[in-house]
Design an enzyme around this catalytic site. Structure first.
Site, PDB file in Angstrom:
ATOM      1  N   CYS A   1      -5.203  -2.504   3.332  1.00 21.09           N
ATOM      2  CA  CYS A   1      -4.879  -2.335   4.744  1.00 21.09           C
ATOM      3  C   CYS A   1      -6.116  -2.382   5.648  1.00 21.09           C
ATOM      4  O   CYS A   1      -6.656  -3.457   5.894  1.00 21.09           O
ATOM      5  CB  CYS A   1      -4.114  -1.023   4.931  1.00 21.09           C
ATOM      6  SG  CYS A   1      -3.103  -0.992   6.442  1.00 21.09           S
TER       7      CYS A   1
ATOM      8  N   LYS B   1      -9.402   2.908  -2.366  1.00 23.36           N
ATOM      9  CA  LYS B   1      -9.761   2.408  -1.040  1.00 23.36           C
ATOM     10  C   LYS B   1     -11.104   2.975  -0.597  1.00 23.36           C
ATOM     11  O   LYS B   1     -11.344   4.185  -0.680  1.00 23.36           O
ATOM     12  CB  LYS B   1      -8.653   2.795  -0.046  1.00 23.36           C
ATOM     13  CG  LYS B   1      -8.755   2.140   1.316  1.00 23.36           C
ATOM     14  CD  LYS B   1      -7.504   2.490   2.129  1.00 23.36           C
ATOM     15  CE  LYS B   1      -7.483   1.784   3.477  1.00 23.36           C
ATOM     16  NZ  LYS B   1      -6.234   2.082   4.210  1.00 23.36           N
TER      17      LYS B   1
ATOM     18  N   GLU C   1       0.847  -1.198   0.000  1.00 23.08           N
ATOM     19  CA  GLU C   1       0.000   0.000   0.000  1.00 23.08           C
ATOM     20  C   GLU C   1       0.882   1.247   0.000  1.00 23.08           C
ATOM     21  O   GLU C   1       1.875   1.320   0.721  1.00 23.08           O
ATOM     22  CB  GLU C   1      -0.895  -0.006   1.238  1.00 23.08           C
ATOM     23  CG  GLU C   1      -1.834   1.186   1.316  1.00 23.08           C
ATOM     24  CD  GLU C   1      -2.540   1.298   2.664  1.00 23.08           C
ATOM     25  OE1 GLU C   1      -3.685   1.773   2.686  1.00 23.08           O
ATOM     26  OE2 GLU C   1      -1.926   0.909   3.683  1.00 23.08           O
TER      27      GLU C   1
END
Length: 517
Positions: A384, A331, A270
């Site tokens: 994440c 995300k 990430e």
């Protein structure tokens, strides 16, 4: 476990003894969390909480024991929140905010203890149904709202335990519910009468037998040829990742890896490229994409990109380039106080006085993004913090041949987040019964099998490449199909069954029967 025999002998007015007992049980539960990860400590610690509920002489003792249990369980697990802050300004907020988070987590066991004690009717129902249902409800609530932070849920302590076999059926939330039920059964075995002990032992064995049978079911099946992948752990600490030297080093290191890798799939962490996309050196991504296309490979990397409607804001994104075509995933679930600030008008001025977090103006991506294709295979991709939400990406997991998690677990001053986050990926693999590749900036970078077991890892805190081969799989598990509706339904049934034993409920049924007659 050793505290349970003491419970009957506690003096009713000795509230401090209930506090000590609760704290000991909570500390036991903390041992089940990574990095110790001794999974039997979870049901044993929860047995102490069940014992408090069953034996506390009054509500105040049950509440005191529950509060102490919550603090004992969560202070060691979330203590890393105190590191990485700058208390020179607004010290009250610097230390008060983490304390408030820990207190909020500790309030869960406290509420469970108080409510279960208040509604206590029959020991078996209270310990094995009511308390697990309440616990599951408090864990589920941590997934809601703008301050949501479902860190280190109970089910994640069992990813390599017998109960893990039930994850494809009931998910991590359901595994946590049954862990509390096991703790309740242990408490009954230690504290109950002869008949109660036998029933509790049979219940415990039944749960473990069901888990063993479920583990033997092949929920998904292999599909296609094995896939070769290379995972690059950059090894950049959070304190150096965004400085000028760190940026230059990262661009060079990752470019060398992507250009020279021969694996069908090359994956970076990430925000591996710690710049906005338009700030990258001219032609940087073009060179990587051209080389990947020429060699029939794909590269998956993390970067930031400006939003289309506001150039001052950005997405935390993943980009795929190469033979499968250019694709972008933004995300969707952002980390509070790491990527965005809830109630920013009030909290942002205070937060910026105690911490220096770059790239705070992130915007969540659309929930309707198509599932990416990597290595010619559709994947379930999470960035994440997103992998803490098992229910959130079920559609992508259903269509995926394998799962991928890109992470950045570097936290200045503590390695605990790194260790505590890895079991989340194991649980996601278990729930979907599909292999998972996890690539982190400082660790843990790992290849995880469809049964949640770790196949291979690289040491943390150093640049390393993990080359692995995985077998894509197709199929849909019951949890992927129905999500948290299954464990929440079980919790609702358990709660209702426990309430049915209350005196008022029995009298009400008797009146209804007489009226019908």
């Amino acid at each position: 476990m050793t505290m349970l025999p003491l419970l009957p002998h506690l003096h009713p007015d000795g509230r401090w003894r209930w506090v000590a007992t609760g704290a000991a049980g909570g500390l036991g539960l903390a041992l089940a969390q990574a990095p110790v990860a001794w999974w039997p400590a979870a049901p044993l610690g929860l047995a102490v909480l069940a014992g408090i509920v069953l034996r506390a002489p009054g509500r105040s003792q049950a509440l005191a024991g529950g509060i102490a249990f919550g603090v004992g369980a969560w202070l060691p697990v979330l203590g890393w929140l105190y590191s990485g802050i700058e208390p020179d300004h607004a010290a009250w907020f610097a230390y008060g905010a983490p304390t408030l988070v820990i207190a909020a987590f500790a309030a869960g066991p406290a509420a469970c203890s108080l409510v279960a004690h208040t509604l206590h009717a029959r020991p078996a129902l209270t310990a094995c149904l009511l308390l697990p249902a309440l616990w599951a409800g408090t864990e589920w609530l941590r997934q809601l709202g703008s301050f949501r932070f479902p860190w280190a849920p109970l089910g994640h302590t069992q990813v390599e335990a017998p109960l893990a076999g039930l994850a494809p059926l009931i998910g991590g939330l359901g595994v946590g519910l049954l862990t509390v039920a096991l703790g309740g059964a242990i408490a009954l075995i230690c504290l109950g009468g002869c008949r109660t002990r036998k029933a509790a032992a049979l219940s415990l064995l039944a749960i473990l037998a069901a888990a063993e049978l479920a583990a033997r079911i092949e929920w998904t099946r292999p599909a296609g040829a094995p896939l070769r992948a290379a995972l690059m752990q950059g090894g950049y600490a959070g304190s150096e990742k965004f400085d000028s030297d760190g940026v230059v080093s990262a661009l060079q290191r990752y470019a060398e890896f992507t250009l020279h890798s021969r694996a069908r799939v090359a994956i970076l962490p990430e925000t591996a490229l710690p710049l906005l996309e338009h700030e990258l050196p001219p032609g940087y991504l073009d060179v990587v994409e051209r080389r990947a296309r020429e060699q029939n490979r794909d590269v998956l990397l993390g970067l930031f990109r400006r939003t289309e409607d506001d150039p001052r804001r950005h997405h935390n994104s993943a980009r795929i380039v190469g033979a499968s075509g250019a694709q972008t995933y933004d995300k969707t679930i952002l980390l509070p106080f790491g990527e965005t600030i809830p109630a920013a008008a009030i909290l942002r001025p205070l937060f910026e006085r105690i911490a220096r977090v770059p790239m705070l103006d992130a915007v969540p991506g659309s929930r309707l993004q198509p599932a990416p294709v990597l290595g010619g295979i559709r994947i379930g991709l999470r960035l994440c913090f997103e992998d803490l939400f098992g229910d959130a990406a079920r559609e992508a997991s259903a269509a995926a041949g394998y799962l991928v998690v890109l992470s950045n677990d570097s936290w200045d001053g503590s390695d605990l987040p790194m260790h505590q986050h890895l079991p989340a990926a194991q649980m996601r693999a278990l729930e979907a019964a599909k292999p998972l590749l996890r690539v982190a900036n400082t660790g843990w970078t790992a290849s995880i099998r469809a049964d949640g077991r770790i196949d291979a890892v690289v040491p943390p805190h150093q640049p390393a490449v993990l080359e692995t081969t995985l077998q894509p799989r197709i199929g849909i598990t019951p949890y992927v199909r129905h999500g948290d509706a299954i464990p929440l339904g079980l919790a609702a049934l358990a709660f209702s069954a426990s309430l049915s034993a209350l005196p008022g409920a029995r009298h009400g049924r008797a009146r209804d029967a007489r009226s019908a007659a």
